[in-house]
Structure formats: structure tokens, C-alpha cells
Scaffold this motif. Sequence first.
Motif, PDB file in Angstrom:
ATOM      1  N   LEU A   8       0.864  -1.178   0.000  1.00 22.60           N
ATOM      2  CA  LEU A   8       0.000   0.000   0.000  1.00 22.60           C
ATOM      3  C   LEU A   8       0.899   1.227   0.000  1.00 22.60           C
ATOM      4  CD1 LEU A   8      -2.861   1.278   0.239  1.00 22.60           C
ATOM      5  CD2 LEU A   8      -2.532   1.205   2.736  1.00 22.60           C
ATOM      6  N   PHE A   9       0.920   1.976  -1.117  1.00 26.89           N
ATOM      7  CA  PHE A   9       1.708   3.200  -1.245  1.00 26.89           C
ATOM      8  C   PHE A   9       0.864   4.360  -0.725  1.00 26.89           C
ATOM      9  CE2 PHE A   9       3.403   0.393  -4.473  1.00 26.89           C
ATOM     10  CZ  PHE A   9       4.766   0.539  -4.316  1.00 26.89           C
ATOM     11  N   THR A  10       1.371   5.092   0.260  1.00 28.26           N
ATOM     12  CA  THR A  10       0.584   6.159   0.885  1.00 28.26           C
ATOM     13  C   THR A  10       1.376   7.456   0.921  1.00 28.26           C
ATOM     14  OG1 THR A  10       1.361   5.759   3.151  1.00 28.26           O
ATOM     15  CG2 THR A  10      -0.503   4.440   2.378  1.00 28.26           C
ATOM     16  N   ASP A  11       0.651   8.546   1.049  1.00 25.72           N
ATOM     17  CA  ASP A  11       1.297   9.848   1.185  1.00 25.72           C
ATOM     18  C   ASP A  11       0.245  10.901   1.495  1.00 25.72           C
ATOM     19  OD1 ASP A  11       3.461  11.597   1.230  1.00 25.72           O
ATOM     20  OD2 ASP A  11       3.345  12.023  -0.906  1.00 25.72           O
ATOM     21  N   GLU A  12       0.725  12.027   2.036  1.00 24.62           N
ATOM     22  CA  GLU A  12      -0.108  13.214   2.215  1.00 24.62           C
ATOM     23  C   GLU A  12       0.316  14.253   1.187  1.00 24.62           C
ATOM     24  OE1 GLU A  12       2.077  12.594   4.948  1.00 24.62           O
ATOM     25  OE2 GLU A  12       0.731  11.331   6.090  1.00 24.62           O
ATOM     26  N   SER A  13      -0.609  15.159   0.909  1.00 22.89           N
ATOM     27  CA  SER A  13      -0.277  16.274   0.032  1.00 22.89           C
ATOM     28  C   SER A  13      -1.146  17.471   0.399  1.00 22.89           C
ATOM     29  CB  SER A  13      -0.503  15.890  -1.432  1.00 22.89           C
ATOM     30  OG  SER A  13       0.026  16.880  -2.282  1.00 22.89           O
ATOM     31  N   ARG A  14      -0.609  18.647   0.189  1.00 26.60           N
ATOM     32  CA  ARG A  14      -1.344  19.887   0.457  1.00 26.60           C
ATOM     33  C   ARG A  14      -1.723  20.512  -0.879  1.00 26.60           C
ATOM     34  NH1 ARG A  14      -1.559  22.477   4.879  1.00 26.60           N
ATOM     35  NH2 ARG A  14       0.354  21.585   5.712  1.00 26.60           N
ATOM     36  N   PHE A  15      -2.974  20.954  -0.971  1.00 25.46           N
ATOM     37  CA  PHE A  15      -3.467  21.591  -2.189  1.00 25.46           C
ATOM     38  C   PHE A  15      -3.972  22.978  -1.858  1.00 25.46           C
ATOM     39  CE2 PHE A  15      -3.768  17.100  -3.080  1.00 25.46           C
ATOM     40  CZ  PHE A  15      -3.230  17.028  -4.345  1.00 25.46           C
ATOM     41  N   TRP A  53      -4.773  12.804   2.479  1.00 27.55           N
ATOM     42  CA  TRP A  53      -3.984  11.570   2.518  1.00 27.55           C
ATOM     43  C   TRP A  53      -4.729  10.531   1.702  1.00 27.55           C
ATOM     44  CZ3 TRP A  53      -5.369   6.653   3.740  1.00 27.55           C
ATOM     45  CH2 TRP A  53      -4.345   5.721   3.885  1.00 27.55           C
ATOM     46  N   ALA A  54      -3.960   9.648   1.058  1.00 28.76           N
ATOM     47  CA  ALA A  54      -4.568   8.526   0.339  1.00 28.76           C
ATOM     48  C   ALA A  54      -3.536   7.419   0.196  1.00 28.76           C
ATOM     49  CB  ALA A  54      -5.081   8.953  -1.034  1.00 28.76           C
ATOM     50  N   GLY A  60      -6.465  -1.834  -5.611  1.00 32.45           N
ATOM     51  CA  GLY A  60      -7.381  -1.039  -4.807  1.00 32.45           C
ATOM     52  C   GLY A  60      -6.801   0.295  -4.413  1.00 32.45           C
ATOM     53  N   ARG A  61      -7.586   1.009  -3.670  1.00 31.47           N
ATOM     54  CA  ARG A  61      -7.176   2.315  -3.167  1.00 31.47           C
ATOM     55  C   ARG A  61      -7.970   2.617  -1.906  1.00 31.47           C
ATOM     56  NH1 ARG A  61     -11.278   5.802  -4.170  1.00 31.47           N
ATOM     57  NH2 ARG A  61     -12.678   5.306  -5.866  1.00 31.47           N
ATOM     58  N   THR A  62      -7.452   3.514  -1.123  1.00 30.79           N
ATOM     59  CA  THR A  62      -8.167   3.972   0.066  1.00 30.79           C
ATOM     60  C   THR A  62      -9.070   5.131  -0.346  1.00 30.79           C
ATOM     61  OG1 THR A  62      -6.588   5.686   0.686  1.00 30.79           O
ATOM     62  CG2 THR A  62      -6.153   3.440   1.506  1.00 30.79           C
ATOM     63  N   PRO A  63     -10.016   5.477   0.508  1.00 28.86           N
ATOM     64  CA  PRO A  63     -10.719   6.743   0.274  1.00 28.86           C
ATOM     65  C   PRO A  63      -9.748   7.905   0.478  1.00 28.86           C
ATOM     66  CG  PRO A  63     -11.891   5.372   1.880  1.00 28.86           C
ATOM     67  CD  PRO A  63     -10.563   4.736   1.650  1.00 28.86           C
ATOM     68  N   LEU A  64     -10.062   9.033  -0.096  1.00 26.15           N
ATOM     69  CA  LEU A  64      -9.286  10.244   0.128  1.00 26.15           C
ATOM     70  C   LEU A  64      -9.650  10.772   1.511  1.00 26.15           C
ATOM     71  CD1 LEU A  64      -7.341  12.283  -1.276  1.00 26.15           C
ATOM     72  CD2 LEU A  64      -9.377  13.562  -1.923  1.00 26.15           C
ATOM     73  N   HIS A  65      -8.661  10.957   2.364  1.00 22.07           N
ATOM     74  CA  HIS A  65      -8.903  11.475   3.713  1.00 22.07           C
ATOM     75  C   HIS A  65      -8.490  12.941   3.753  1.00 22.07           C
ATOM     76  CE1 HIS A  65      -9.240  11.448   8.085  1.00 22.07           C
ATOM     77  NE2 HIS A  65      -8.147  12.194   8.079  1.00 22.07           N
ATOM     78  N   VAL A  66      -9.412  13.799   4.139  1.00 25.60           N
ATOM     79  CA  VAL A  66      -9.132  15.229   4.277  1.00 25.60           C
ATOM     80  C   VAL A  66      -8.938  15.520   5.750  1.00 25.60           C
ATOM     81  CG1 VAL A  66     -10.003  17.568   3.902  1.00 25.60           C
ATOM     82  CG2 VAL A  66     -10.518  15.760   2.241  1.00 25.60           C
ATOM     83  N   PHE A  67      -7.797  16.085   6.098  1.00 21.49           N
ATOM     84  CA  PHE A  67      -7.527  16.437   7.491  1.00 21.49           C
ATOM     85  C   PHE A  67      -8.313  17.686   7.852  1.00 21.49           C
ATOM     86  CE2 PHE A  67      -3.829  13.846   6.493  1.00 21.49           C
ATOM     87  CZ  PHE A  67      -3.760  13.031   7.612  1.00 21.49           C
ATOM     88  N   GLU A  68      -9.005  17.616   8.988  1.00 23.86           N
ATOM     89  CA  GLU A  68      -9.811  18.757   9.451  1.00 23.86           C
ATOM     90  C   GLU A  68      -8.945  19.988   9.697  1.00 23.86           C
ATOM     91  OE1 GLU A  68     -13.191  19.087  10.083  1.00 23.86           O
ATOM     92  OE2 GLU A  68     -13.486  17.182   9.079  1.00 23.86           O
TER      93      GLU A  68
END
Length: 151
Positions: A8-15, A53-54, A60-68
Motif C-alpha cells: 500500500l503506497f501512501t502519502d499526504e499532500s497539500r493543495f 492523505w490517500a 485497490g485504493r483507500t478513500p481520500l482522507h481530508v484532514f480537518e
Amino acid sequence: MDQWATVLFTDESRFSLNTDSRRTFIWREPGTRYLPSNVREIDHYGGGGLMVWAGIMLDGRTPLHVFERDTVTGVRYRDEILEHYVRLFRGAVGPEFILMDDNARPHRALLVDEFLESEDIRRMDWPARSSDLNPIQHVWDALGRTIATPL
């Protein structure tokens, strides 16, 4: 190819949610003269940014998680990501499951290491400053271009 099926390749990113139209909008009170002292520049496209984060796998893939809130800590990474997403993927894939996260400070917190050990989740060794090797970077690139495309 089969050796990558359990990773499972994961990472966070800021947009940024601001536009890049490079236009300056001018506003002045009705009835006032067009003098520099009466003019204010405004940005109709305010909105700051958001951290997401995703994770992706071959099947497969995870849902897109948005940090509050913007800041991601080791506690938030464990509670919001590892417990809610990674643990489920580990259960579905089985003992061959491997987590690929980068060397970001929250990912290397002691409490994260303890959680991964308690859940029997193996982590892939990853060279420092090598985000370009992570295939999820292509997802962030495509998402960033989509956000930047004018409607």
C-alpha cells in the motif's frame, strides 16, 4: 508484478484552493472617486488550502482522507490514518501486507512504530528524499492539475 500486489503506497499532500488567474480585482465604494486612496484590491478566490492523505495498491485504493486541521502529528496519523484505513487493508491482504509511507516526522514517531508492531504491519524501507519513487505522486499531480483547471 506480484511482489508489489501487497504494498500500500501512501502519502499526504497539500493543495491550494486559491485560483491562479493572476487577475487583480478592484473594489471601491459606490459614489467614491476612482482615486488610489478609495481603491482596495480583493481576492474573490480565497479559501486557503487543505491537506489530504490517500493510499493506492495494484488492486485497490483507500478513500481520500481530508484532514480537518492542517497539522499532521504522529497521534493524528495513528488515529486518523493507521487505525481507520491501513489496519483494514492489512486485514484484507493478510500477513504479506507492506505499508509504504515516507520518512515524514509523524510517520516515524515512536507511537506509530508501536502501533504498527502491535498490528503486525510491516513497513517498507524507503530512502530519504525519494518521493519521486512513490507512484502515488502521480495521483497528486493529476489531482493538482484538475484543481488548477478553470471551470
